[in-house]
Design a protein around this motif. Structure first.
Motif, PDB file in Angstrom:
ATOM      1  N   ARG A 102       6.597  10.220 -44.421  1.00 34.81           N
ATOM      2  CA  ARG A 102       5.597   9.776 -45.315  1.00 34.81           C
ATOM      3  C   ARG A 102       5.775   8.111 -45.338  1.00 34.81           C
ATOM      4  NH1 ARG A 102       3.788  14.634 -44.556  1.00 34.81           N
ATOM      5  NH2 ARG A 102       4.233  16.032 -46.293  1.00 34.81           N
ATOM      6  N   PRO A 103       4.628   7.233 -45.828  1.00 38.46           N
ATOM      7  CA  PRO A 103       4.975   5.891 -45.797  1.00 38.46           C
ATOM      8  C   PRO A 103       5.961   5.342 -46.434  1.00 38.46           C
ATOM      9  CG  PRO A 103       2.772   6.657 -46.734  1.00 38.46           C
ATOM     10  CD  PRO A 103       3.714   7.816 -46.851  1.00 38.46           C
TER      11      PRO A 103
ATOM     12  N   PHE B  77       1.369  15.271 -42.053  1.00 35.20           N
ATOM     13  CA  PHE B  77       2.333  15.971 -41.500  1.00 35.20           C
ATOM     14  C   PHE B  77       2.960  17.130 -41.673  1.00 35.20           C
ATOM     15  CE2 PHE B  77       6.982  16.189 -39.720  1.00 35.20           C
ATOM     16  CZ  PHE B  77       6.583  16.850 -38.591  1.00 35.20           C
ATOM     17  N   PHE B  82       8.236  23.957 -43.247  1.00 40.10           N
ATOM     18  CA  PHE B  82       8.395  23.022 -44.071  1.00 40.10           C
ATOM     19  C   PHE B  82       9.253  23.590 -45.195  1.00 40.10           C
ATOM     20  CE2 PHE B  82       6.091  22.062 -48.412  1.00 40.10           C
ATOM     21  CZ  PHE B  82       6.230  20.529 -48.017  1.00 40.10           C
ATOM     22  N   PHE B  96       5.437  14.565 -56.416  1.00 37.07           N
ATOM     23  CA  PHE B  96       6.382  13.689 -55.771  1.00 37.07           C
ATOM     24  C   PHE B  96       5.802  13.185 -54.402  1.00 37.07           C
ATOM     25  CE2 PHE B  96       9.680  14.203 -52.417  1.00 37.07           C
ATOM     26  CZ  PHE B  96      10.443  13.099 -52.681  1.00 37.07           C
ATOM     27  N   GLN B  97       5.239  14.048 -53.662  1.00 40.15           N
ATOM     28  CA  GLN B  97       4.558  13.589 -52.367  1.00 40.15           C
ATOM     29  C   GLN B  97       3.470  12.752 -52.597  1.00 40.15           C
ATOM     30  OE1 GLN B  97       4.966  14.681 -49.002  1.00 40.15           O
ATOM     31  NE2 GLN B  97       6.942  15.767 -49.525  1.00 40.15           N
ATOM     32  N   TYR B 101       3.263   8.956 -51.078  1.00 40.34           N
ATOM     33  CA  TYR B 101       1.960   8.214 -50.392  1.00 40.34           C
ATOM     34  C   TYR B 101       1.373   6.953 -51.025  1.00 40.34           C
ATOM     35  CZ  TYR B 101       1.227  11.738 -46.678  1.00 40.34           C
ATOM     36  OH  TYR B 101       1.446  12.677 -45.675  1.00 40.34           O
ATOM     37  N   GLY B 141       2.759  23.251 -48.101  1.00 46.50           N
ATOM     38  CA  GLY B 141       3.223  22.122 -47.195  1.00 46.50           C
ATOM     39  C   GLY B 141       1.941  21.676 -46.729  1.00 46.50           C
ATOM     40  N   ALA B 144       0.366  19.353 -49.137  1.00 47.94           N
ATOM     41  CA  ALA B 144       1.177  18.074 -49.184  1.00 47.94           C
ATOM     42  C   ALA B 144       0.646  17.190 -48.278  1.00 47.94           C
ATOM     43  CB  ALA B 144       2.574  18.186 -49.126  1.00 47.94           C
ATOM     44  N   ALA B 145       0.393  17.784 -46.861  1.00 41.94           N
ATOM     45  CA  ALA B 145       0.088  16.932 -45.714  1.00 41.94           C
ATOM     46  C   ALA B 145      -1.296  16.557 -45.982  1.00 41.94           C
ATOM     47  CB  ALA B 145      -0.052  17.594 -44.604  1.00 41.94           C
TER      48      ALA B 145
END
Lengths: 280, 303
Positions: A102-103, B77, B82, B96-97, B101, B141, B144-145
């Motif tokens: 991730r970034p 991705f 995953f 969280f993801q 980002y 997963g 999340a991507a």
């Protein structure tokens, strides 16, 4: 970085072992408190008030150094066990793949891990330290000197081990890292003991072994510095006259603290550099 | 150009991961990267997403070199298997993801709900992930991507650990994303999956690309021939190999890929002349599977 730190913090809170450790820590404090209580009861029965005060001061300082020594040991153990797999464990399980893609810069990931664990371990270590000192003072009335500087030194120990575990974790497998860091810690511990014995019997070779080991792993030197400040200040002149393997009759200089800080920073930088180049 | 790869090579010590990979993926395209397990597919994907570093060569994603953090905001991705912090709930993981980002709090909640709906996990988001089935975990997963509404989606074996129903669910989601105009890079060893969803494919074997092009281009000009041969002994087998036509077999069922109709009687003649009893000869619909097998065999011989 804050996201990673927060998750690392929350992860610890989500584990059962965290609560088991808390209960066991309380148990340790209770056992220590009971031991102090019976020592106080026994000494206060003495007829000679001067003798009882003198013996009490020696006994309490010895018990306090014993409690602090094992508190350091508990904190060290906790730090190593909780941090050895912080990066390698995630690599081994694969959870890291959906995080560092991730970034997020790799150094942010390492710093986040460090910050989360450092906060958690510092709160735990500070609470344990203050509890040991507080219990001693409450039950025996014994007043160690330099409590706050002592706490800072006490916190450096888990921080150092944390940095080292994290660095190893970005380089080695969890198991190999755990063994390495713990062995280093033991080397520091044994070296410290050897140094104290060397000072006791005036043997230069033993003292040099101690100094060398504290350069490799400064945890014991920091402990000795802390315990000297606490037990051998102006309020407690007697302690220098008695030999106690958990105490310190000749503390490391302030240079050792500077060396340790440089050591921690260098290890953190090494962790970042290693992890930046690592294939996952 | 969404992905542009120029002679990307990865060595793990003295073991080759992949070598001289060149390919490009255009906007809106679903690109299939096909190969056996261990052929080097994941190595390439891992280099693209910054998990491993190339030994040589270069690549650009969305016009920026590999490892660019800004570009990562526009890339989704899904790793091969995953894995996640299974002590979190589905919603907590997505939250969280979303912070990874760097999505602002105001849009985060809506976006999480959108992706949950897209992967059909709405209603399950407040359960711990460890209670999810494999299919649900994989869809999570995928969610999340998809969180940053990426310009490029990189999926590494998205259905490999799933049962047929789970596979279909994920495949349907990919098709929907394709309809929405997303650029997707799909790593897979499942030909049927690639055949259904991809516009372009590249085939990798032992770390090298052995064929690439649109599916129609790859199929073009090849005819599959199926034969049932009695007395299919070593002499007949050797004679068939000597024809230079790619041939493979299972017991008495023999498959051959010919580039020209005129080679069909030649095949029959070779079998009969060497003592084989030709009971049956059919031409088959040219599926990617046969093409894949044929190319993999050819590629192997060239190597």
């Amino acid at each position: 970085m804050i996201t990673i730190a927060e998750l690392a913090f929350r992860e610890v809170l989500s584990k059962k072992i965290f609560y088991i450790v808390l209960v066991l820590t309380v148990l340790f404090l209770v056992v220590y408190g009971i031991a102090l209580h019976f020592t106080v009861t026994d000494i206060s029965k003495w007829a000679d008030p001067v003798g009882s005060r003198l013996t009490g001061s020696v006994m309490y300082s010895q018990l306090l150094s014993l409690a602090l020594y094992f508190s350091t040991f508990i904190v060290a153990l906790m730090t190593v066990f909780s941090a050895v797999g912080s990066v390698s464990g995630e690599i081994e399980s694969g959870t890291i793949q959906a995080v560092i893609t991730r970034p997020l810069k790799r150094w942010e990931y390492i710093s986040g891990k460090l910050a989360g664990s450092a906060l958690m371990m510092s709160v735990y270590a500070a609470a344990l330290y203050l509890a040991v000192i507080g219990i001693t003072r409450y039950i025996t009335g014994y007043r160690p000197s330099d409590i706050l500087p002592g706490m800072v030194l006490f916190l450096i120990i888990p921080l150092l081990l944390l940095a080292l575990s994290l660095c190893g974790s970005s380089l080695m497998s969890t198991m190999a890292n755990g063994i390495t860091v713990f062995m280093l810690y033991i080397i520091g511990m044994v070296g410290g003991m050897v140094e104290q014995i060397g000072i006791g019997i005036n043997n230069g070779a033993l003292v040099n072994i101690g100094i060398l080991s504290s350069l490799v792993m400064p945890t014991d030197a920091i402990y000795r510095k802390m315990v000297f400040g606490l037990l051998t200040g102006p309020d407690n002149p007697i302690n220098t006259l008695t030999f106690n393997p958990f105490s310190s009759s000749s503390p490391p200089s302030d240079l050792m603290i500077i060396y340790t800080i440089i050591y921690v920073v260098a290890v953190i930088l090494a962790a970042v550099v290693i992890f930046n180049r690592r294939d996952i | 150009m969404v992905i542009k790869i120029d002679r990307l090579t990865k060595w793990y010590g003295n073991k080759l991961g992949c070598q001289d990979i060149c390919l490009s993926v255009l906007p809106g395209e679903v690109f299939g990267f096909l190969g056996h397990n261990g052929a080097g597919k994941s190595t390439l994907v891992k280099m693209l997403v910054g998990l491993i570093f190339p030994t040589s060569g270069q690549a650009e994603i969305l016009g920026r070199p590999l490892g660019d953090t800004e570009v990562k905001k526009r890339v989704g991705f899904l790793p091969e298997t995953f894995r996640f912090q299974d002590w979190l709930t589905g919603y907590q993981l997505l939250n969280f993801q979303a912070s990874l980002y760097k999505m602002p709090g105001s849009t985060r909640r809506n976006r999480i709900e959108e992706v949950l709906k897209l992967v059909r996990l709405s209603g399950h988001e407040h359960y711990k992930i460890r209670t999810y089935s494999k299919g649900m975990q994989q869809r999570l997963g995928l969610a999340a991507a998809l969180l940053p509404d990426p310009d490029l989606l990189i999926l590494d074996e998205p259905t490999s650990a799933m049962d047929p129903l789970g596979r279909k669910e994920v495949r349907d989601i990919i098709l929907k994303l394709k309809d929405d105009g997303k650029t997707i890079f799909l790593n897979s060893h499942l030909l049927s999956e690639v055949e259904v969803v991809c516009d372009h494919v590249a085939l990798i074997k032992r770390g090298r690309i052995i064929a690439s092009g649109s599916i129609n281009e790859l199929k073009e000009g090849n005819i599959e021939v199926e034969m049932k041969i009695g007395n299919f002994n070593k002499v007949v087998q050797q004679a068939l190999k000597d024809t230079g036509i790619p041939v493979w077999w299972e017991k008495d069922r023999v498959l051959a890929t010919v580039g020209d109709r005129e080679q069909i009687p030649f095949l029959a003649e070779t079998v009969i002349r060497n003592g084989g009893s030709l009971y049956q000869l059919n031409t088959l619909d040219n599926s990617l599977e046969n093409l894949f097998l044929s190319l993999m065999q050819e590629g192997g011989e060239q190597n």
